[in-house]
Scaffold this motif. Structure first.
Motif, short mmCIF file in Angstrom:
data_model
loop_
_atom_site.label_atom_id
_atom_site.label_comp_id
_atom_site.label_asym_id
_atom_site.label_seq_id
_atom_site.Cartn_x
_atom_site.Cartn_y
_atom_site.Cartn_z
N ASP A 172 -28.60 6.51 -33.81
CA ASP A 172 -28.99 5.66 -32.89
C ASP A 172 -29.30 6.68 -31.38
O ASP A 172 -28.07 7.21 -31.09
CB ASP A 172 -28.20 4.50 -32.73
N LYS A 173 -30.27 6.64 -30.80
CA LYS A 173 -30.41 7.34 -29.38
C LYS A 173 -29.51 6.63 -28.58
O LYS A 173 -29.34 5.35 -28.49
CB LYS A 173 -31.92 7.21 -29.02
N GLY A 174 -28.84 7.60 -27.75
CA GLY A 174 -27.74 6.82 -26.85
C GLY A 174 -26.40 7.15 -27.54
O GLY A 174 -25.53 6.62 -26.53
N ASP A 175 -26.07 7.14 -28.50
CA ASP A 175 -24.77 7.17 -29.21
C ASP A 175 -24.21 8.50 -28.81
O ASP A 175 -24.72 9.35 -28.47
CB ASP A 175 -24.84 7.25 -30.71
N GLY A 176 -22.75 8.30 -28.58
CA GLY A 176 -22.02 9.44 -27.95
C GLY A 176 -20.58 9.38 -28.37
O GLY A 176 -20.08 8.36 -29.26
N VAL A 194 -10.72 11.40 -30.47
CA VAL A 194 -12.11 11.27 -29.93
C VAL A 194 -12.76 10.19 -30.37
O VAL A 194 -12.46 9.60 -31.57
CB VAL A 194 -12.82 12.56 -30.84
N LEU A 195 -13.31 9.28 -29.42
CA LEU A 195 -13.84 7.83 -29.90
C LEU A 195 -15.46 8.13 -29.84
O LEU A 195 -15.99 8.97 -29.49
CB LEU A 195 -13.54 7.16 -28.72
N GLY A 196 -16.04 7.52 -30.68
CA GLY A 196 -17.54 7.54 -30.85
C GLY A 196 -18.00 5.96 -30.78
O GLY A 196 -17.59 5.04 -31.45
N GLY A 197 -19.21 5.99 -30.48
CA GLY A 197 -19.96 4.63 -30.49
C GLY A 197 -21.23 4.57 -29.49
O GLY A 197 -21.73 5.57 -29.01
N SER A 249 -17.01 8.55 -37.72
CA SER A 249 -16.90 7.22 -37.31
C SER A 249 -17.81 6.46 -38.12
O SER A 249 -18.76 7.04 -38.89
CB SER A 249 -17.23 7.11 -35.86
N PRO A 250 -17.68 5.11 -38.37
CA PRO A 250 -18.40 4.42 -39.06
C PRO A 250 -20.10 4.42 -38.66
O PRO A 250 -21.08 4.02 -39.49
CB PRO A 250 -18.01 2.88 -38.86
N ARG A 251 -20.18 4.91 -37.41
CA ARG A 251 -21.59 4.95 -37.07
C ARG A 251 -22.40 5.93 -37.73
O ARG A 251 -23.70 5.79 -37.89
CB ARG A 251 -21.72 5.18 -35.55
N LEU A 252 -21.76 6.80 -38.71
CA LEU A 252 -22.62 7.76 -39.36
C LEU A 252 -22.29 7.57 -40.92
O LEU A 252 -22.81 8.34 -41.56
CB LEU A 252 -22.39 9.03 -38.74
#
Length: 332
Positions: free
Chosen positions: A239-243, A260-263, A292-295
């Protein structure tokens, strides 16, 4: 020897380099001696100052070098104590690590073993739409336009989620960051082997885990390296803006008190502001939130890309610890 070196530096007119001096002194080292002294310096002025400090410190009983993290001395260093651990790093995030592509190219100039591994990656998967050699991407010729040189080197970086939209991979723009890190880790291991560094255990962070397994003898590097080429065509989706947000309570990148956190970038920014208010060191990074679960959705695509591949696994000759499972890999 310290006085001799100090006198040489004050009278030398050969225009030698710091590396020349270090190499000359290294040839005189007798590892059987109990007393050992090592200095870490930036330039000759720094070295001269350290030599004066050492000469003064050695006159004391026992020798004392307080207030300096550039002097390493032991009067009882005949044998090594403890064990040596080798940690192979993962992705090189800009701002947190050095410029590994340039370092790797420099190693190629001095170590035939590194050049041999680099040449193995030169053509990658021989995709007819992606014909730029790996060496040109790592070190674009100065004769090329600067904009094109930056575009080539950008392929070794992780996409910036602030402005790079996920899209169907275009062959001549495929990201090579994972492949580059794998190559750099393995080349570094070959140098370690050449120097005879006695490694007692291995561990890899993220992408470094595969290189650690190869170094431990679990996998054959040249057999699994082409697997990375297979993954180049997997469509990157995020997603654009994820970091990501690097958080450290100790100031060190790799430490038990760091994470390291991601989201979502907005949530990341809010967390960063709250932590800064508590005097916690944070470093927002505009990169896809790996680990992270985001990927997690990429697992299926990667599994499909590698479904037909098989790799032989062997019993490790050196203990290797998994950074994923936080435990020792089985020797079964």
């Amino acid at each position: 020897r310290l006085k001799r070196l100090s006198a040489f530096l004050s009278q030398d007119e050969t225009k030698c380099t710091l590396a020349d001096v270090a190499a000359s002194l290294a040839r005189e080292v007798d590892l059987s001696h109990r007393c050992k002294l090592a200095l870490v310096c930036r330039d000759f002025d720094d070295l001269s100052g350290l030599l004066e400090r050492c000469l003064d410190g050695l006159t004391q009983e026992p020798p004392r070098f307080s207030g300096s993290d550039s002097v390493y001395f032991s009067s009882d260093a005949q044998t090594c104590r403890g064990k040596v651990a080798c940690i192979l790093p993962g992705m090189g995030f800009p701002g947190l690590t050095g410029n590994y592509p340039d370092h790797l190219i420099e190693l190629c100039l001095h170590f035939p073993e590194v050049r041999e591994e680099f040449d193995f990656f030169e053509a990658r998967d021989r995709n007819p739409a992606d014909t730029v050699p790996t060496s040109i991407i790592f070190s674009p010729p100065a004769s090329l336009p600067e904009a094109f040189r930056k575009q080539l080197k950008k392929r070794l970086a992780i996409p910036n989620t602030n402005y790079e939209l996920p899209d169907q991979n275009i062959p001549h723009e495929r990201y090579l960051s994972a492949m580059g890190v794998m190559l750099a880790n393995w080349a570094s291991w070959r140098v370690f082997q050449k120097f005879g560094v006695p490694v007692d255990m291995l561990c890899g962070q993220s992408q470094g885990e595969m290189a650690a397994l190869c170094a431990a003898g679990v996998c054959d590097f040249h057999q699994i390296a082409p697997f990375y080429w297979k993954t180049l065509d997997v469509e990157m989706q995020y997603d654009k803006g994820d970091g990501m947000l690097f958080v450290s309570l100790s100031g060190l990148e790799a430490a038990p008190s760091s994470l390291v956190l991601g989201g979502n970038s907005q949530v990341i920014q809010e967390m960063a502001e709250q932590l800064r208010a508590e005097s916690v060191l944070v470093h927002p990074m505009p990169y896809p939130p790996i680990h992270s679960p985001r990927l997690s959705h990429l697992r299926e695509a990667l599994t499909e890309a590698l479904r037909a591949e098989n790799a032989q696994a062997y019993v490790p000759h050196t203990d290797v610890y998994s950074s994923i499972k936080a435990e020792l890999y089985s020797h079964d």
